[in-house]
Design a protein around this motif. Structure first.
Motif, PDB file in Angstrom:
ATOM      1  N   GLU A  53       0.802  -1.225   0.000  1.00  0.00           N
ATOM      2  CA  GLU A  53       0.000   0.000   0.000  1.00  0.00           C
ATOM      3  C   GLU A  53       0.837   1.279   0.000  1.00  0.00           C
ATOM      4  O   GLU A  53       0.445   2.302  -0.568  1.00  0.00           O
ATOM      5  N   SER A  54       2.025   1.229   0.620  1.00  0.00           N
ATOM      6  CA  SER A  54       2.861   2.439   0.706  1.00  0.00           C
ATOM      7  C   SER A  54       3.504   2.792  -0.630  1.00  0.00           C
ATOM      8  O   SER A  54       4.048   3.886  -0.794  1.00  0.00           O
ATOM      9  N   ARG A  55       3.444   1.884  -1.587  1.00  0.00           N
ATOM     10  CA  ARG A  55       4.097   2.117  -2.872  1.00  0.00           C
ATOM     11  C   ARG A  55       3.130   2.520  -3.976  1.00  0.00           C
ATOM     12  O   ARG A  55       3.523   2.703  -5.122  1.00  0.00           O
ATOM     13  N   VAL A  56       1.850   2.663  -3.633  1.00  0.00           N
ATOM     14  CA  VAL A  56       0.864   3.055  -4.647  1.00  0.00           C
ATOM     15  C   VAL A  56       0.983   4.552  -4.932  1.00  0.00           C
ATOM     16  O   VAL A  56       0.814   5.377  -4.035  1.00  0.00           O
ATOM     17  N   VAL A  57       1.300   4.895  -6.161  1.00  0.00           N
ATOM     18  CA  VAL A  57       1.369   6.290  -6.605  1.00  0.00           C
ATOM     19  C   VAL A  57       0.289   6.536  -7.664  1.00  0.00           C
ATOM     20  O   VAL A  57      -0.493   7.481  -7.567  1.00  0.00           O
ATOM     21  N   ALA A  73       2.183   2.841 -13.523  1.00  0.00           N
ATOM     22  CA  ALA A  73       1.190   2.455 -12.520  1.00  0.00           C
ATOM     23  C   ALA A  73       1.431   1.051 -11.957  1.00  0.00           C
ATOM     24  O   ALA A  73       0.931   0.718 -10.873  1.00  0.00           O
ATOM     25  N   LEU A  74       2.196   0.237 -12.666  1.00  0.00           N
ATOM     26  CA  LEU A  74       2.458  -1.129 -12.199  1.00  0.00           C
ATOM     27  C   LEU A  74       3.441  -1.114 -11.032  1.00  0.00           C
ATOM     28  O   LEU A  74       4.467  -0.443 -11.078  1.00  0.00           O
ATOM     29  N   ILE A  75       3.129  -1.870 -10.003  1.00  0.00           N
ATOM     30  CA  ILE A  75       3.992  -1.975  -8.821  1.00  0.00           C
ATOM     31  C   ILE A  75       4.582  -3.371  -8.780  1.00  0.00           C
ATOM     32  O   ILE A  75       3.844  -4.363  -8.738  1.00  0.00           O
ATOM     33  N   ARG A  76       5.890  -3.459  -8.797  1.00  0.00           N
ATOM     34  CA  ARG A  76       6.541  -4.777  -8.744  1.00  0.00           C
ATOM     35  C   ARG A  76       6.701  -5.228  -7.304  1.00  0.00           C
ATOM     36  O   ARG A  76       7.145  -4.461  -6.447  1.00  0.00           O
ATOM     37  N   LEU A  86      -1.662  -3.888 -10.022  1.00  0.00           N
ATOM     38  CA  LEU A  86      -2.203  -2.616 -10.518  1.00  0.00           C
ATOM     39  C   LEU A  86      -3.326  -2.238  -9.572  1.00  0.00           C
ATOM     40  O   LEU A  86      -4.363  -2.918  -9.519  1.00  0.00           O
ATOM     41  N   ALA A  87      -3.119  -1.182  -8.790  1.00  0.00           N
ATOM     42  CA  ALA A  87      -4.062  -0.797  -7.740  1.00  0.00           C
ATOM     43  C   ALA A  87      -5.266  -0.064  -8.320  1.00  0.00           C
ATOM     44  O   ALA A  87      -5.209   0.525  -9.406  1.00  0.00           O
ATOM     45  N   ALA A  88      -6.361  -0.084  -7.562  1.00  0.00           N
ATOM     46  CA  ALA A  88      -7.565   0.674  -7.914  1.00  0.00           C
ATOM     47  C   ALA A  88      -7.557   2.010  -7.186  1.00  0.00           C
ATOM     48  O   ALA A  88      -6.905   2.173  -6.152  1.00  0.00           O
ATOM     49  N   ALA A  89      -8.289   2.963  -7.729  1.00  0.00           N
ATOM     50  CA  ALA A  89      -8.396   4.280  -7.097  1.00  0.00           C
ATOM     51  C   ALA A  89      -9.358   4.211  -5.919  1.00  0.00           C
ATOM     52  O   ALA A  89     -10.428   3.616  -6.013  1.00  0.00           O
ATOM     53  N   GLN A  90      -8.983   4.827  -4.804  1.00  0.00           N
ATOM     54  CA  GLN A  90      -9.844   4.838  -3.626  1.00  0.00           C
ATOM     55  C   GLN A  90     -10.866   5.967  -3.654  1.00  0.00           C
ATOM     56  O   GLN A  90     -11.930   5.856  -3.041  1.00  0.00           O
ATOM     57  N   SER A  91     -10.552   7.053  -4.325  1.00  0.00           N
ATOM     58  CA  SER A  91     -11.393   8.246  -4.273  1.00  0.00           C
ATOM     59  C   SER A  91     -12.355   8.350  -5.452  1.00  0.00           C
ATOM     60  O   SER A  91     -12.919   9.415  -5.709  1.00  0.00           O
ATOM     61  N   ARG A  92     -12.536   7.241  -6.182  1.00  0.00           N
ATOM     62  CA  ARG A  92     -13.434   7.249  -7.337  1.00  0.00           C
ATOM     63  C   ARG A  92     -14.533   6.212  -7.133  1.00  0.00           C
ATOM     64  O   ARG A  92     -14.505   5.426  -6.188  1.00  0.00           O
TER      65      ARG A  92
END
Length: 264
Positions: A53-57, A73-76, A86-92
């Protein structure tokens, strides 16, 4: 071309995200290049379950809206070579994405990865339509409860109507003790109701909660019953003929001899 697989259930709380995280990790450990996509826009959890979670930009919404390219957007996941999320947006909201947009995103991911695992949100509304849009295969996660089986049966019909005609299911949190006590549906009962191929059984395992809280998928730990089950399922996805064990309640004497002789 990669294999886009949606992991769904209909009912929330049955272990979809845990399953997506562990199957993705297991496949990567088996040499596959894998991306796990969180399709639960507004309520993402995959990054937490995987401890990233700390690496989601950037998120999938940023890619869809052209704010960044896909690779940014890809996090290894550094713990397993060739594993990404590939994370989802929290504010949408889920309504901010259309199925055709998700399908295009998945198609782009197919060009880079052997497996694209799509973690579907609970329910059968917009989020479900988005998650299923780009998939070519489906895995339905169920627990041995009447409500879960009923919802899964409905989802199977919806998947088949959308062209995913050969879904398979994973039976999660299976407790032989409760089955023997008549307090949980037996695997044969579930099979009779769902009538689709069984991909694997995940036994009840208390270490799952701890691993989720630590953000460390079980398959990265020392061998546990659930971790080993996820690895077997990953191998079946790769085409190996791996039998599904007959999980049974272990007696005191059988446990003693297993520990004595190091069998398990």
């Amino acid at each position: 071309m990669g294999r886009p697989i949606v992991i769904t259930s209909g009912k929330g709380g049955v272990g979809k995200t845990t399953t997506a995280a562990n199957l993705g990790t297991a496949l990567a450990l088996l040499g596959q290049k894998v991306v796990v996509v969180d399709a639960d826009i507004g309520l993402r959890n995959l990054d937490v379950v995987m401890g990233l979670e700390s690496r989601v930009v950037f998120t999938s919404m940023d890619v869809i809206e052209g704010k960044c390219d896909l690779n940014k957007a890809l996090i290894r996941d550094k713990r397993a070579e060739n594993l990404y999320i590939l994370a989802a947006a929290q504010s949408r909201n889920k309504s901010d994405v259309q199925p055709e947009q998700m399908a295009r995103l998945v198609k782009e991911l197919e060009q880079q990865f052997d497996f694209v695992l799509i973690d579907c949100p609970a329910g059968i509304e917009q989020g479900f339509d988005n998650a299923v849009a780009g998939a070519q295969e489906a895995i339905v996660v169920v627990t041995p409860e009447v409500s879960s089986i009923r919802d899964a049966d409905r989802v199977i019909g919806l998947l088949q109507a959308k062209g995913l005609t050969e879904p398979r299911y994973i039976l999660n949190r299976y407790s032989p003790r409760l089955v023997e006590q008549g307090e949980m549906l037996d695997r044969s009962d579930v099979q009779e109701i769902l009538a689709i191929p069984l991909l694997g059984i995940i036994p009840e395992d208390q270490t799952i909660i701890a691993s989720t809280n630590r953000g460390k998928p079980l398959v990265l730990e020392a061998s546990t019953p659930a971790g080993a089950a996820y690895v077997r399922i990953a191998r079946r996805l790769l085409g190996e003929e791996i039998p599904i064990p007959e999980f049974r309640e272990e007696t005191g004497w059988s446990r003693f001899f297993r520990m004595l002789f190091g069998r398990g």
